[in-house]
Design an enzyme around this catalytic site. Sequence first.
Site, PDB file in Angstrom:
ATOM      1  N   GLU A 231      62.450 -60.619 -60.200  1.00  0.00           N
ATOM      2  CA  GLU A 231      61.187 -59.919 -59.947  1.00  0.00           C
ATOM      3  C   GLU A 231      60.233 -60.758 -59.098  1.00  0.00           C
ATOM      4  OE1 GLU A 231      59.513 -58.620 -63.688  1.00  0.00           O
ATOM      5  OE2 GLU A 231      60.820 -56.875 -63.709  1.00  0.00           O
TER       6      GLU A 231
ATOM      7  N   GLU B   4      67.033 -53.506 -65.390  1.00  0.00           N
ATOM      8  CA  GLU B   4      66.376 -53.607 -66.703  1.00  0.00           C
ATOM      9  C   GLU B   4      65.787 -52.263 -67.083  1.00  0.00           C
ATOM     10  OE1 GLU B   4      63.460 -56.749 -67.061  1.00  0.00           O
ATOM     11  OE2 GLU B   4      64.741 -58.133 -65.948  1.00  0.00           O
TER      12      GLU B   4
END
Length: 877
Positions: free
Chosen positions: A189, A258
């Site tokens: 991320e 995710e």
Amino acid sequence: MQNRTLIWLQWLAIALTVTFGMVAGEYFKPFNVSYDHRALIIDGQRRMLISAGIHYPRATPEMWPDLIAKSKEGGADVVQTYVFWSGHEPVRGQYNFEGRYDLVKFVKLVGSSGLYLHLRIGPYVCAEWNFGGFPVWLRDIPGIVFRTDNAPFKEEMQRFVKKIVDVMREESLFSWQGGPIIMLQIENEYGNIEGSFGQKGKDYVKWAAEMAVGLEAGVPWVMCKQTDAPEYIIDACNGYYCDGFKPNSNKKPIFWTENWDGWYTNWGGRLPHRPVEDLAFAVARFYQRGGSFQNYYMFFGGTNFGRTSGGPNLITSYDYDAPIDEYGLLSQPKWGHLKDLHAAIKLCEPALIAAESAQYIKLGSMQEAHVYRGNKSICSAFLANIDEHKTISVQFLGQYYTLPPWSVSILPDCKNVAFNTAKIGAQTSIKVVDFDLEPTLSAKNSALMIQKEVPLVSDSWMTFKEPIGVWGDGNFTLKGILEHLNVTKDRSDYLWYITRIYVSDEDVLHWEDNEINPSLIIDSMRDLVRIFINGELIGSARGDWVKVVQKVQFKQGYNDVMLLSETVGLQNYGAFLEKDGAGFKGQITLTGFKNGDVNITHSPWTYQVGLKGEFLKLYATKDNESSSWINLTDDEVPSTLTWYKTYFDSPGGKDPVVLDFSSMGKGQAWVNGHHIGRYWTLVAPKDGCQETCDYRGAYDSDKCNTNCGKPTQIWYHVPRSWLKPSDNLLVMFEETGGNPFEISVKTVSVKTVCGQMSEDYYPPLEMWAHPNYNKMTPVVHLQCEDGYEIGSIEFASYGTPQGSCQGFSIGNCHATNSSDILSNVCEGRKSCEIEVSNSVFGDPCPRTVKTLAVKATCKPSSSSSSSTQRYAGVSDI
Ligand code: GAL
């Protein structure tokens, strides 16, 4: 002789091959992995993949096989894990791949179970892990700036990533070597923080991608939440929903690394739950709208053992409301409903991989269909109703379908509904955390079954008083306030800051005359400080860079100001983590003195890292008797900064074991030398929990919370493999008080299972290929955990029963034979199946859609119990 040795060795090689089913290192016939715009291509074939997130150090190696097996049984094709740098390189250059960090063993277990592996090397991982997975020594490298175009950082990162890729290659764990690894990940991320680094951030993304690919691991790399990932790296989505996600190139597939199926928890926080109807909706929508790889974050969350919990302020449990709970037990109906969903998606796989894209059909203002067609009349469809409130009937390819609100129906043949995300067919299980109800050792030989009367862990405790302030040679004194982590290097949570001040007669008079109290003010503090004056605890404060104002009382003359600074898990998210220290910032001032404020920031301060008990290794099993423990009597439970120890017996059976610390304050605990984690009895806010949880509408972590007004965590998992049958050493360091005499050892087990299903529910998914599928009846399936069997049927009604597993009641319509039939089929068995149809129960009320509701108990199985599943009644199958 030599010949015989040779023959023996050959025999051994054959035996080993037979035993393990393969030559070491080869779990599959070597295969290539690539991708196109639609999916990952495994051995030449596109695949729709379901992945289960399991972080290996959050369980023990003894738990791994069962967790992997339960993931596979739940329909996973892939296991996904991060790699935890801090665990693998605790000291720079000294690698650790042992115990819970035996990554090679974990990957091999995944391979030998026939699953693939997605290895997210990071090496920054976030993950609610201490310091985001970075070893704390990394911040001491001169000139380092994390996660940007910075030479010292890049050098360390490359060395570690290369190390992991090399180890995996040496062990032949990549797909092209016959291993399970099909995909890797670099960074995590980074897109969220890239802006903080300007051009250097962009350069770093390029460098990280090139560096990773340059390691020639031979499988695709992913970057999640990275819109500027280069052409040769797959950019993936993370979140609660990822349908509609578009990768940054139309040559890349749609991946969801995710899928947050629950959420993590803070000390003093409520417990989040994500309803499985919404989770299934999100997953179905993802595949409906072109997704082809989805990972549950987490499928098993586990436990933050030791001081691995991230922060600040994250609890020891990492249960995450995942389909497999912290202890490795199934969370039902979450696990079972997802298993059904996965089976339905798998039935669509031939059509999903054959079609280049879906045909879109608008069915209503908030209803839509996506149809996937291959040749040979292969066709699968997803019908979605994204209306949060209304059930809608839609027409699709000439037939009518009823869609509950916020749901997706899956039609593997474009005709029959195999599954709807809002209709749960899986059983519900209710777990209890209980005392060991097995007979005690002494009672085992007699005919009497005596339950343990005293469930307490022990009535005999020893204690050791942790000194307040300086305790050893390692202390030093200098002027000014040092940043906490610069001193402790995170070797301990604790750091003492001690200084001495002089209080004059005039000051004391001034306070008495004006009836005022002086105060100690700390401009900014994290995560927790305990303030002692002359050895007495006078107050504590906690927070994330908060101002502390504490009234104090001084005597005339010299006074010791002693501040115990504590970290509660290091920051795991954000830019510039290397600068993100702990302890105190700004000034430390004493106010209310006669001549004005006294700034003690630049006074001489004495520093002492850690606790004497930590230094003495009071928690270790070795030489434990030789330490200076004394007996603790129950009328004098010491409070502040105290060590306790006792020995306890393990509960019988195989159920997971927990220690109940609800009688304690804050501290850390060890069992047989294993650090089971920090504990803290902080209470969650009274408000913010909902009576009922409505699955409909977009989820966020404030929805469907429980545990309001109760301590966030009271049960602490002690893995079975860390326990012996008796004499287990429990050592605790307690900061504030609490009562060790009330600590108890308990087990977690499923004592109740329920099923609830209507006649109009779909038939079992495994019967899909049967020519008479659409004439079949639905089936309720009940199952107790391993070692248990169905004891008795507490409730059964075929008709119009009301309520849920927590409380069923009979409705207007009820087949009186319901209980007898269920008892007959289920009692004494590990699992049972029963059709929901008139052919089993007769028809208690014609022209009414009937429901079967069952509630059964699970009891420890007798050796004679049968595990055969039984169908009752006349069956179409
Ligand atoms: C994500 C992160 C994960 C984890 C998750 C929250 O943003 O990539 O590592 O921290 O949030 O559980």
